[in-house]
Design a protein around this motif. Structure first.
Motif, PDB file in Angstrom:
ATOM      1  N   ASP B  25       6.077  -0.741   0.455  1.00 15.98           N
ATOM      2  CA  ASP B  25       6.161  -1.923  -0.417  1.00 15.98           C
ATOM      3  C   ASP B  25       6.290  -1.509  -1.878  1.00 15.98           C
ATOM      4  OD1 ASP B  25       6.040  -3.808   1.597  1.00 15.98           O
ATOM      5  OD2 ASP B  25       3.854  -3.920   1.569  1.00 15.98           O
ATOM      6  N   TYR B  60       8.216  -9.224  -6.245  1.00 19.51           N
ATOM      7  CA  TYR B  60       7.225  -9.219  -5.170  1.00 19.51           C
ATOM      8  C   TYR B  60       7.453 -10.329  -4.139  1.00 19.51           C
ATOM      9  CZ  TYR B  60       5.112 -13.132  -7.668  1.00 19.51           C
ATOM     10  OH  TYR B  60       4.913 -14.338  -8.270  1.00 19.51           O
ATOM     11  N   VAL B  63       9.655  -8.975  -1.400  1.00 17.24           N
ATOM     12  CA  VAL B  63       8.937  -7.829  -0.818  1.00 17.24           C
ATOM     13  C   VAL B  63       7.797  -8.334   0.070  1.00 17.24           C
ATOM     14  CG1 VAL B  63       7.508  -5.801  -1.315  1.00 17.24           C
ATOM     15  CG2 VAL B  63       9.589  -6.219  -2.645  1.00 17.24           C
ATOM     16  N   VAL B 220       0.973  -8.780  -3.000  1.00 16.71           N
ATOM     17  CA  VAL B 220       1.807  -8.787  -1.799  1.00 16.71           C
ATOM     18  C   VAL B 220       0.972  -8.929  -0.524  1.00 16.71           C
ATOM     19  CG1 VAL B 220       3.307  -7.299  -0.389  1.00 16.71           C
ATOM     20  CG2 VAL B 220       3.735  -7.554  -2.849  1.00 16.71           C
TER      21      VAL B 220
END
Lengths: 329, 314
Positions: B25, B60, B63, B220
């Motif tokens: 990530d 983000y 992601v 995240v």
């Protein structure tokens, strides 16, 4: 067989033959079967693939594009072709563009049916012929229904094309018979082009004037051809292409003479006829006695009252007059 | 839940620190960040044609969604789509070649920054247009690929388009597996959301009986944990509008930022990049330099390629 029945049979045939085919639109389900009854029986036979939608022309056209994007064959009905204006973005900026804007060809099997034209007293926003607004869009083809083209065949051609197609259906044709019954004339097909000539060999051999008309105007052109032949011994040939855009002008060339006229129901200005004239001038200028003549409806909204509507829309007698004028020059 | 997933309070701001990311990530976040910064630099040097819209500050979002979406899912992106594409394919070369019109471009250089199609990924440049198309795709998926969904990224400004409402109606009515990801960055080009939207995204979703999930976190792991059960419900035919309150760090496109300095500063204060560097300095620095170098290398390599080729009549 009436044109509406032929069209309905074509849709049944498409759904029958193609398990990925969908038909969607407003009020298309049985027992109503569409505002013009063209989708009658479809939802009973194919309940999973005939979908009624809210009054959302933009969205239903987008849904059709989404179905096409995932490999299906989508036929969308716009209840009145006038409302295709609400789907313009989906057609112009999404469906037509997607065929080529992603670098390699992305085939979309998608047909948007547009009941079109006046003569039924529906008034200014339910009577238009909007073909001209969709001409010249790369990736979008325009077809028009005609009594001389079996609709199943036309649908097959549109599906085969692999790009979004608009199918204009002049509402006046729905109740008319397929083909033509006038013994004065004979119809033959040369590929997608229908060629209508006088039945007698002599006037057929050298037509005084060639009329190019889309399917919805063809019967008015034929009416004019009849009176011209009987009253004035003027012989005309009628050419009816199934695909209006892109027009295969090469297919018309062998049938053209010195005098050519385009007849269509569109209101004046920026017409399909203007496009046809340009293409014919480019390819056959030397053979013409004068520029291609354009006959169309007036530059006006289409009124509701019958007597006013008649004044605006293209008529048989307007075509008759235009042919006489063209031959006089 | 592991210790690293529990955000600690940052004593300076009083807000939770960011939890530790997986290497994948973090690498992806940094790839998108440096890719976008590189684009602005290339534009500044006059090396790119046309325009672009960077997702700086919003990286983000895709992601976080990356692990929630599978290869059978269809993703629709928009004008601000580089992060969406990179999160799906990780293909910086193909994307930059597309933007620069070089050989190896994803779409031959025809589509450019905002018109990209690859497998089950498609972006378009007209606001709201993709929602009805996604509804059609979702209809197809529901029937032929049960469990797959169509995901559409839109912004707060997109809610001005009627197509959004026509599509939400269909999604709810037909119980389509449609996930609408709203990146609400508080500004539509130059117009603050408050000046262009009456009511709320939540209220509008509720009007159609469409579920709404508000994401204010930039973490995240936390976002994923919150979304996971909801995305599972989307797959069963319960459409969802997932609204991310996010921040656009940069201009709408390039050099067209008319926001007051305090608004730009507020966006910067929310930037995950600086926050993560502060919260996890060792992890951050282990990957940041290499990501920057990787993008440098991609840019040099792609810029040296010959122009892409395409025939208009193909």
């Amino acid at each position: 067989m009436r044109v509406a029945e032929n069209l309905n049979a074509a849709l049944h045939g498409l759904l029958d033959d193609d398990p990925t085919a969908y038909v969607l639109g407003e009020d298309v389900l049985d027992p109503y079967g569409g505002a013009f009854k063209i989708t009658k029986g479809l939802s009973t036979r194919f309940p999973d693939r005939v979908i009624t939608t809210p009054i959302s022309e933009g969205a239903l056209t987008g849904v059709a594009a989404g179905l096409a994007l995932t490999g299906n064959t989508a036929v969308a009905e716009i209840m009145f072709g006038d409302f295709a204006a609400l789907a313009f973005d989906q057609l112009c900026n999404f469906a037509a563009k997607s065929v080529s804007m992603y670098g390699s060809r992305l085939p979309l099997r998608m047909i948007v049916r547009c009941p079109t034209g006046g003569g039924r007293g529906y008034g200014p926003t339910h009577s238009q012929s909007l073909q001209k607004h969709f001409i010249g869009m790369p990736g979008l083809a325009l077809y028009e229904m005609s009594p001389f083209h079996d609709n199943r065949e036309v649908f097959a051609a549109m599906v085969e094309r692999g790009e979004p197609c608009l199918f204009f259906e002049d509402k006046i044709l729905y109740t008319r018979p397929m083909g033509q019954a006038d013994p004065l004339f004979t119809v033959r097909r040369d590929g997608e082009l229908a060629v209508v000539d006088p039945a007698l060999p002599e006037p057929a051999a050298r037509p005084d004037c060639v009329i190019v008309a889309p399917g919805g105007t063809a019967h008015r052109a034929l009416g004019a051809m009849r009176s011209l032949l009987l009253e004035e011994e003027i012989s005309c040939r009628l050419l009816v292409p199934s695909r209006l855009y892109p027009l295969e002008v090469g297919a018309l060339l062998p049938y053209l003479g010195e005098v050519v006229l385009v007849a269509e129901e569109s209101t004046a200005g920026g017409t399909w006829g203007g496009e046809v004239a340009h293409l014919v001038h480019q390819r056959a200028w030397d053979r013409l006695r004068g520029p291609v003549r354009l006959v169309h409806s007036a530059a006006s909204v289409i009124p509701t009252a019958a007597h006013l509507e008649r004044e605006v829309l293209i008529t048989e007698s307007a075509i008759h007059r235009a042919v006489r004028e063209a031959l006089r020059d | 839940m592991t210790e690293t997933l529990v955000p600690a309070l940052d004593p300076a701001t009083g807000r939770p620190g960011l939890s530790r990311l997986s290497d994948d990530d973090l690498e992806l976040l940094l790839l998108i960040r440096h890719f976008e910064l590189k684009l602005l630099q290339l534009y500044g040097r006059g090396e790119l044609n046309g325009t672009t819209h960077t997702c700086l500050g919003q990286e983000y979002v895709p992601v976080a969604l990356r692990t929630l979406l599978g290869p059978a899912d269809f993703v629709f992106s928009n004008h601000r789509g580089h992060g969406h594409y990179l999160a799906r394919f990780g293909d910086a070369h193909g994307l930059l070649a597309e933007i620069m019109g070089r050989e190896g471009a994803v779409c031959g250089g025809v589509g450019g920054s905002q018109h990209i199609h690859r497998d089950r990924y498609l972006s378009t440049g007209v606001q709201g247009e993709s929602l009805p198309v996604a509804a059609g795709v979702a209809l197809h998926l529901r029937r032929t690929d049960p469990g797959a969904l169509a995901c559409v990224y839109i912004g707060d400004g997109t809610w001005g388009e009627g197509a959004v409402y026509e599509a939400l109606n269909l999604a709810a009515l037909w119980r389509l597996p449609l996930l609408v990801v709203v990146e609400n960055n508080g500004i539509a080009q130059s117009t603050p959301t408050a000046a262009q939207m009456a009511g709320t995204v939540a209220g509008r979703a509720a009007a159609f009986g469409v579920d709404h999930h508000l994401v204010v976190s930039g973490d995240v792991n936390e976002i994923r944990a919150g979304l996971e059960p909801l995305v599972a419900r989307v797959r069963e035919g319960r459409p969802l509008a997932a609204e991310f309150v996010t921040h656009r760090l940069g201009p709408h496109s390039k050099g067209d930022d008319t926001r007051p300095p305090e608004a730009v500063r507020a966006a910067a204060e929310n930037d995950w990049y600086a926050r993560y560097a502060q919260d996890h300095p060792e992890h951050f620095h282990r990957f940041d330099g290499p990501a920057r170098a990787l993008v440098e290398g991609v840019a040099d390599e792609v810029a040296a390629r010959p122009p892409s080729r395409w025939s208009p009549c193909a």
